[in-house]
Scaffold this motif. Structure first.
Motif, PDB file in Angstrom:
ATOM      1  N   GLU A 158      46.177  45.191  41.129  1.00  0.00           N
ATOM      2  CA  GLU A 158      44.831  45.657  40.794  1.00  0.00           C
ATOM      3  C   GLU A 158      43.861  44.518  41.093  1.00  0.00           C
ATOM      4  OE1 GLU A 158      43.912  48.525  40.008  1.00  0.00           O
ATOM      5  OE2 GLU A 158      45.654  49.586  39.232  1.00  0.00           O
ATOM      6  N   PRO A 159      43.503  44.331  42.381  1.00  0.00           N
ATOM      7  CA  PRO A 159      42.661  43.183  42.749  1.00  0.00           C
ATOM      8  C   PRO A 159      41.352  43.122  41.979  1.00  0.00           C
ATOM      9  CG  PRO A 159      43.558  44.286  44.700  1.00  0.00           C
ATOM     10  CD  PRO A 159      43.865  45.160  43.531  1.00  0.00           C
ATOM     11  N   ASN A 160      40.824  44.282  41.570  1.00  0.00           N
ATOM     12  CA  ASN A 160      39.549  44.264  40.873  1.00  0.00           C
ATOM     13  C   ASN A 160      39.636  43.606  39.512  1.00  0.00           C
ATOM     14  OD1 ASN A 160      41.200  46.584  40.449  1.00  0.00           O
ATOM     15  ND2 ASN A 160      39.570  47.528  39.259  1.00  0.00           N
ATOM     16  N   PHE A 161      40.819  43.429  38.961  1.00  0.00           N
ATOM     17  CA  PHE A 161      40.983  42.766  37.677  1.00  0.00           C
ATOM     18  C   PHE A 161      41.602  41.362  37.814  1.00  0.00           C
ATOM     19  CE2 PHE A 161      41.310  47.328  36.206  1.00  0.00           C
ATOM     20  CZ  PHE A 161      40.038  47.354  35.653  1.00  0.00           C
ATOM     21  N   ASP A 162      41.976  40.978  39.037  1.00  0.00           N
ATOM     22  CA  ASP A 162      42.567  39.649  39.223  1.00  0.00           C
ATOM     23  C   ASP A 162      41.586  38.542  38.846  1.00  0.00           C
ATOM     24  OD1 ASP A 162      44.914  40.730  40.047  1.00  0.00           O
ATOM     25  OD2 ASP A 162      44.645  40.296  42.180  1.00  0.00           O
ATOM     26  N   TYR A 219      46.193  45.897  32.953  1.00  0.00           N
ATOM     27  CA  TYR A 219      45.063  46.371  33.752  1.00  0.00           C
ATOM     28  C   TYR A 219      44.628  47.774  33.341  1.00  0.00           C
ATOM     29  CZ  TYR A 219      45.503  42.351  36.913  1.00  0.00           C
ATOM     30  OH  TYR A 219      45.518  41.088  37.453  1.00  0.00           O
ATOM     31  N   GLU A 220      45.585  48.578  32.900  1.00  0.00           N
ATOM     32  CA  GLU A 220      45.222  49.896  32.385  1.00  0.00           C
ATOM     33  C   GLU A 220      44.327  49.768  31.151  1.00  0.00           C
ATOM     34  OE1 GLU A 220      45.739  53.037  33.430  1.00  0.00           O
ATOM     35  OE2 GLU A 220      46.556  52.220  35.291  1.00  0.00           O
ATOM     36  N   LEU A 221      44.548  48.751  30.366  1.00  0.00           N
ATOM     37  CA  LEU A 221      43.693  48.503  29.205  1.00  0.00           C
ATOM     38  C   LEU A 221      42.258  48.225  29.655  1.00  0.00           C
ATOM     39  CD1 LEU A 221      43.491  47.967  26.095  1.00  0.00           C
ATOM     40  CD2 LEU A 221      43.935  45.559  26.624  1.00  0.00           C
ATOM     41  N   PHE A 222      42.131  47.373  30.668  1.00  0.00           N
ATOM     42  CA  PHE A 222      40.793  47.057  31.170  1.00  0.00           C
ATOM     43  C   PHE A 222      40.123  48.294  31.787  1.00  0.00           C
ATOM     44  CE2 PHE A 222      42.695  42.627  32.080  1.00  0.00           C
ATOM     45  CZ  PHE A 222      42.535  42.264  30.751  1.00  0.00           C
ATOM     46  N   GLU A 272      55.709  39.058  30.693  1.00  0.00           N
ATOM     47  CA  GLU A 272      54.283  39.030  30.387  1.00  0.00           C
ATOM     48  C   GLU A 272      53.576  38.052  31.328  1.00  0.00           C
ATOM     49  OE1 GLU A 272      52.706  40.995  28.547  1.00  0.00           O
ATOM     50  OE2 GLU A 272      53.624  41.370  26.591  1.00  0.00           O
ATOM     51  N   ASN A 273      52.468  38.481  31.893  1.00  0.00           N
ATOM     52  CA  ASN A 273      51.687  37.623  32.775  1.00  0.00           C
ATOM     53  C   ASN A 273      50.906  36.608  31.937  1.00  0.00           C
ATOM     54  OD1 ASN A 273      49.814  36.528  34.649  1.00  0.00           O
ATOM     55  ND2 ASN A 273      49.902  38.387  35.880  1.00  0.00           N
ATOM     56  N   PRO A 274      51.039  35.304  32.219  1.00  0.00           N
ATOM     57  CA  PRO A 274      50.322  34.298  31.421  1.00  0.00           C
ATOM     58  C   PRO A 274      48.851  34.161  31.802  1.00  0.00           C
ATOM     59  CG  PRO A 274      51.621  33.206  33.104  1.00  0.00           C
ATOM     60  CD  PRO A 274      51.962  34.669  33.196  1.00  0.00           C
ATOM     61  N   TYR A 275      48.449  34.713  32.920  1.00  0.00           N
ATOM     62  CA  TYR A 275      47.059  34.636  33.376  1.00  0.00           C
ATOM     63  C   TYR A 275      46.526  33.202  33.285  1.00  0.00           C
ATOM     64  CZ  TYR A 275      47.450  39.679  33.017  1.00  0.00           C
ATOM     65  OH  TYR A 275      47.871  40.995  33.172  1.00  0.00           O
ATOM     66  N   ASN A 276      47.140  32.338  34.104  1.00  0.00           N
ATOM     67  CA  ASN A 276      46.794  30.912  34.089  1.00  0.00           C
ATOM     68  C   ASN A 276      45.327  30.644  34.401  1.00  0.00           C
ATOM     69  OD1 ASN A 276      49.501  30.033  33.598  1.00  0.00           O
ATOM     70  ND2 ASN A 276      49.981  30.457  35.729  1.00  0.00           N
ATOM     71  N   ARG A 277      44.699  31.532  35.160  1.00  0.00           N
ATOM     72  CA  ARG A 277      43.318  31.310  35.584  1.00  0.00           C
ATOM     73  C   ARG A 277      42.322  32.119  34.765  1.00  0.00           C
ATOM     74  NH1 ARG A 277      43.984  31.314  42.226  1.00  0.00           N
ATOM     75  NH2 ARG A 277      45.529  29.618  42.314  1.00  0.00           N
ATOM     76  N   MET A 278      42.714  32.524  33.607  1.00  0.00           N
ATOM     77  CA  MET A 278      41.826  33.305  32.746  1.00  0.00           C
ATOM     78  C   MET A 278      40.502  32.578  32.516  1.00  0.00           C
ATOM     79  SD  MET A 278      42.521  34.308  28.764  1.00  0.00           S
ATOM     80  CE  MET A 278      41.164  34.662  27.632  1.00  0.00           C
TER      81      MET A 278
END
Length: 580
Positions: free
Chosen positions: A39-43, A87-90, A187-193
């Protein structure tokens, strides 16, 4: 047949349990990440930044979190890894946030589009447990509340909750082969959050809240209304916009499970205790009669052993305790290694400390340093009382040393087993083989039912059988020393060794955080931990938040501390010499 399968599994379960508890470490988290749909729009972010909500929208977001959690752990398409559920949450959250939105209809359409043809109601026999063996059941009755959810959404969730999926290798919480221990490595850690991203901040809250909801064996004893905690933390989480506010809000959230196994490490693996200061007074302390008393000096700093601390800097000791407890989880108010390490941390090298010293209130200009402090009892294992008693320091044992000790000191009048330190090597079953002649149940553990998230079932644990002693057991007395630093494997070992016929447990209640450690990754690459399996006494009474209770309660005294005496060991020697 059912019982036979269960027994064979139990052998595997207990072996793994022993390895994990003795090691005192968490199940390792693999690098594997599920290849879910992109889901590139949420990356680059959720696209949501806001800092305030109406009361109704807080309630709506809490409902979203609960529905999202049910689907995350129960729906076949999410359990199989086919959907990127973060991403479904977003994707659905903006609709929920709209004014006057029909939240129940939005959630129903969202969930219904996943499909329900693959949802099965069949539960394999090996995952069916009798009512008597169930320790904890899922708290999902709210899914039947049509007034709360609407008829369509309630029916949809009720059906999903009957999925009973045992195969979970690609799920967010999974299991390795026959192991009963849950692990999180998907679980994705989303390092670049980006830490001003409100969607990702709420994802952190929702992820943690639902893990406790479905994969925490002690949810029923945390002493909190977990639904109310969710409502409380939604506005707290959206109120901040930077890394520090996010991390500290998560820290505060973790304290609400009241578990001394909990710790929190930031994105750079910094411990939460570092936020209270780089410097630390080079002292240990002990709580005596609700007073904080200096018990050990590691360097000259202006304080003395026996000082009762009243104030540090501008804060009273009570204010300091309250502040630390807001961010550091404790099973009991007198426990947690992180709490002890954080209490006297400061950002300043020099500070004013007000103490009571020998009955007089004085102000001290104290000097802190960068030294890390440990709480070990450093007395070496040794013979005492002319060889009549042997003292074993569990925290200083080397591998295989117990066998040598028992063979050499087999004819002593008594053993003192000091569990105030965390055992450094295999002690529990190994020593029990010399003390307990036959199998005895000493505890019950609870494992998650992999097919029913939120359900935990009991399995008994028994002591090991005798080995290498020609059928004989040790005839002397056994005194086991415990206090508030006795945690996890130390508590487990106490429960086992107290089954020795001639044993006495002496000291203070233990930490109340037993079992292995379950590692959790949160967005922003934040790591935290919780107790992973439940540990109970044979009558199914919990040890979590209560601790293992001593047979003889003993508090250290200020006089004993000032004289440099170990009152625990002294009392143990007296008990053995007097034959109890």
């Amino acid at each position: 047949m059912k019982k036979g399968r269960r027994n064979r599994k139990s052998l595997v379960f207990f072996s793994i349990l022993l390895i994990l508890i003795i090691a005192g470490c968490s199940t390792s988290q693999g690098a594997h990440q599920i290849e879910k749909e992109k889901e590139p729009n949420f990356d680059q972010g959720s696209g949501m930044i806001f800092s305030s909500l109406s009361e109704q929208k807080i309630v709506d977001l809490a409902k979203l979190s609960k529905v999202w959690g049910v689907v995350k752990y129960y729906h076949p398409k999410v359990v199989s890894g086919d959907k990127n559920w973060d991403y479904e949450l977003f994707r659905v959250m903006p609709s929920i946030l709209e004014d006057h939105s029909d939240v129940n209809s939005i959630l129903y359409e969202w969930v219904h589009t996943l499909g329900n043809k693959s949802v099965s109601g069949d539960l394999e026999q090996q995952y069916q447990f009798s009512e008597d063996s169930i320790q904890l059941s899922p708290t999902t009755d709210w899914s039947n509340d049509e007034e709360y959810l609407g008829t369509d959404l309630s029916l949809e969730l009720s059906m999903i909750l009957e999925s009973n999926i045992a195969e979970r290798k690609q799920a967010f919480v999974s299991f390795n082969d026959e192991s009963p221990f849950p692990i999180i490595h998907n679980e994705n850690p989303y390092n670049r959050m980006k830490f001003d991203d409100t969607g990702y901040r709420l994802l952190g809250l929702f992820r943690y809240w639902n893990i406790i909801e479905y994969y925490y064996p002690y949810k029923d004893v945390i002493g909190e209304d977990w639904d109310q905690v969710l409502l409380e933390f939604i506005p707290k989480m959206i109120d901040g916009s930077d890394y520090d506010s996010y991390l500290m809000t998560l820290a505060e959230l973790t304290t609400r499970v009241h578990d001394s196994h909990v710790n929190l490490m930031g994105k750079n693996r910094e411990s939460i205790i570092e936020y209270f200061g780089t410097y630390r007074l080079p002292v240990n302390f002990v709580e005596i009669n609700n007073q904080i008393v200096i018990s050990t000096l590691f360097n000259e700093c202006g304080l003395e052993v026996g000082d009762i601390v009243l104030k540090v800097g501008d804060n009273s000791i009570d204010e300091l305790l309250e502040d630390r407890r807001k961010y550091i989880s404790q099973s009991r108010d007198d426990t947690s290694r992180d709490f002890f390490n954080a209490l006297f941390r400061t950002h300043q090298k020099n500070m004013d400390v007000t103490v009571i010293r020998q009955g007089k209130t004085i102000n001290i200009s104290a000097t802190s340093n960068l030294q890390e402090i440990n709480y070990f009892v450093d007395t070496k294992s040794q013979a005492m009382e002319n060889g009549e008693i042997f003292y074993i320091n569990a925290g200083l044992l080397e591998e295989g040393e117990i066998d040598n000790i028992m063979k050499k000191w087999w004819d002593t009048k008594g053993l003192i087993v000091d569990l105030r330190n965390y055992p450094s090597s295999a002690l529990d079953y190994k020593l029990a083989q010399y003390l307990i002649p036959s199998e005895k149940e000493f505890a019950k553990v609870s494992f998650p039912n992999r097919a029913v998230p939120g359900e935990y079932y009991f399995e008994p644990l028994t002591s090991g059988k005798l080995q290498d002693t020609d059928g004989e057991v040790y005839k002397g007395k056994v005194v086991i020393l415990i206090n508030e630093h006795t945690i996890s494997n130390g508590e487990f070992t106490t429960m086992l060794l107290r089954k020795t016929e001639s044993s006495i447990v002496l000291g203070r209640p233990t930490a109340g955080a037993d079992g292995n450690v379950f590692r959790i990754t949160l967005p922003g690459n934040i790591i935290t931990k919780i107790s992973g399996i439940g540990v109970f006494d044979p009558e199914k009474k919990p040890t979590q938040r209560i601790g293992v209770q001593p047979d003889i309660h003993l508090d250290p005294t200020i006089e004993g501390i000032m004289e440099g005496r170990d009152e625990y060991v002294e009392r143990a020697v007296e008990l053995i010499k007097d034959g109890y």
